[in-house]
Design a protein around this motif. Structure first.
Motif: not given
Lengths: 292, 251
Positions: A105-113
């Motif tokens: 989740l902490e790796a995906i978050a910067p990509m999405l947000f």
């Protein structure tokens, strides 16, 4: 004395947020014997969802409701899809799994947000109230934070203690085999337990974000403090977790106020380590028997 | 009502049940007896869908139970008690019994604590009290199960099983640990329940099974060695050798 009041109010407000996280951890522990290390990351994720909704012009409350609903869905989906297959495996599998979800989740978050720190709105003013010319040491948002956590706890208490659904959830967590014989869909109860816990986590995320700001690892410290509170409470006891978390909130606020704010996170870890060394069963736990 | 036909159950290569059949008709009490390790509880576990047989069929009211998830059985009218009681120590007796009601969960109204949820809970409480009364333990409703004598706890788990309105009641060693008086009371309870449901029981207490059963099936080493009325079983020499003989020798 004045400072003491300020630190105490801060401590209770922060403690309320830690309490929501601690309670979520306890609910998941009791349902599935898993420490959900991803609790904070899930809350970060749902808070980002709320921010997107609010940035698109929707009122704060719509974002608030959507964040909680997203928490319910993410928690339930995590249990059903990821946790279910490891439930009957050695506990370490579940530990690795929840750490994996945290990292994911902490790796995906910067990509999405985006990875930058963002400010987060409050539904009511964040400025200390003034009454009769004197500044009170709490803001409407502080009151909202404490009130929202209290209301959430009261609702959960009513569901678990007063409804047959709550009875079934407790029964499923305590003895799945008997529960199945009695016609309880144990899997569904565990899914719902995770969903409700993540909903509570989402609430903590919404309440924490205005002060800790929003970035992909913004809930890491909150998770550690909430976890410390839950451990102090003995992991089994919802009341113990809340008391423990508020205690952690107060202790950190005094450390940060009287000694130095840089030391607050360190203080959290010191408390956690000391409690785990001296009383790993928690301060509020009087035995090893499981409670329904 | 219940038709178990030729089921095989194996655990890691060990044969636990080998071609076992069992028939339970409406308003009938069927006793399953046999020495330790004969496979009695495994037979119940197969019916309860805790273990899946490698072969054979299990039908209930003409419908196959193979493939039905365990939790659904209570909703179909099959209730069961376990040897290990499984009462929740931190719930009152009444709450324990209420938890046995396999009614549909209404998620939304329970979560929002709507008035309807309270009404349903109240109705279940009333029903639980009636069941506890039928078992003669209504006065214990507000106590906690841990404090109760074993015989009372055994009645509470039957009261809990009745919450399913079962047409088939499976009892796993209902007489174990009971005094002679308790056993006589239990026989009366079972006879009274028989008027509205079928009952199958697994039991070590042979005298009790002989007294209460319409039909008896005897298991030994995973196989049915005899099946018939209590009088037929008493007269069967295989049974005497495999099981009753031991009892006599000990007595």
């Amino acid at each position: 004395m004045r400072l003491f009041v300020i630190y105490t109010v801060d401590g209770i407000t922060n403690g309320a947020v830690y309490a929501a996280v601690a309670l979520a951890l306890v609910m998941i522990w009791r349902a599935t014997r898993i420490i959900n290390y991803a609790q904070g990351a899930m809350a970060m994720f749902t808070t980002y969802i709320a921010l997107i909704v609010i940035r698109h012009g929707a009122p704060y409350w719509l974002g608030f409701v959507i964040a909680l609903a997203a928490g319910l869905v993410i928690g339930a989906a995590t249990e059903r899809i990821l946790v279910r297959p490891v439930e009957s495996r050695p506990p370490l599998n579940a530990v690795i799994l929840s750490l994996g979800v945290l990292i994911l989740l902490e790796a995906i978050a910067p990509m999405l947000f985006g990875g930058q720190t963002q400010s987060f709105p409050t539904p009511v003013s964040n400025i200390d109230l003034v009454a009769g010319g004197t500044t009170l040491d709490f803001s409407p948002f502080d009151l909202f934070t404490v009130g929202a956590v209290l209301v959430a706890m009261l609702l959960l208490f009513l569901v678990f203690q007063r409804t047959t659904l709550g009875l079934r959830m407790r029964a499923a967590a305590f003895n799945p085999e008997i529960a199945r014989i009695l016609g309880i869909r144990v899997g569904r109860m565990l899914t719902l337990g995770w969903g409700l816990a993540a909903l509570l986590g989402a609430l903590a995320g919404m309440l924490a974000a205005p002060s800790v700001y929003l970035y992909p690892s913004n809930m890491d410290e909150v998770l550690v403090f909430g976890f410390t509170g839950a451990i102090i409470g003995g992991l089994e006891s919802p009341v113990g977790a809340v008391a423990g978390a508020v205690g952690v909130g107060l202790a950190l606020s005094y450390v940060s106020g009287y000694i130095g704010s840089d030391l607050a996170p360190l203080g959290g870890f010191v408390i956690l380590i000391v409690v785990l060394m001296l009383r790993p069963q928690g301060l509020f736990s009087f035995g090893t028997q499981r409670q329904v | 009502m219940l038709e178990v036909a030729g089921i095989d159950v194996r655990f890691e290569g060990v044969v636990a049940l080998d071609g076992v059949s069992l028939t339970v008709r409406a308003n009938q009490i069927v006793g399953v007896i046999g020495p330790n390790g004969a496979g009695k509880t495994t037979l119940f576990n197969a019916v309860s869908r805790f273990v899946s047989p490698a072969g054979g069929t299990i039908t209930y009211k003409g419908q196959s139970l193979l493939g039905v998830p365990a939790w659904r059985l209570a909703h179909m009218g099959i209730a069961r008690t376990l040897q290990g009681l499984g009462l929740w120590p931190t719930l009152t007796v009444l709450e324990n019994v209420v938890a046995g009601a396999p009614s549909r969960t209404r998620l939304a109204s329970d979560l929002l604590a709507l008035p309807g949820a309270d009404r349903r809970t109240a109705a279940l409480r009333d029903e639980a009290l009636v069941n506890l009364g039928e078992l003669g333990v209504a006065d214990r409703a507000s106590g906690y199960p841990g404090a109760l004598p074993h015989g009372i706890q055994k009645r509470v788990i039957i009261a809990r099983a009745l919450m399913a309105h079962p047409s088939l009641l499976l009892l796993d060693e209902p007489a174990s640990g009971l005094s002679a008086t308790d056993v006589n009371d239990l026989i009366d309870v079972l006879r009274s329940l028989r008027t509205r449901m079928a009952i199958a029981l697994v039991e070590h207490h042979v005298d009790m099974v002989m007294a209460v059963s319409d039909r008896i099936t005897v298991l030994n080493l995973g196989q049915v060695i005899a099946s018939g009325t209590p009088a037929e079983i008493r007269a069967n020499s295989d049974v005497a050798n495999a099981y009753l003989g031991q009892k006599v020798a000990h007595a």
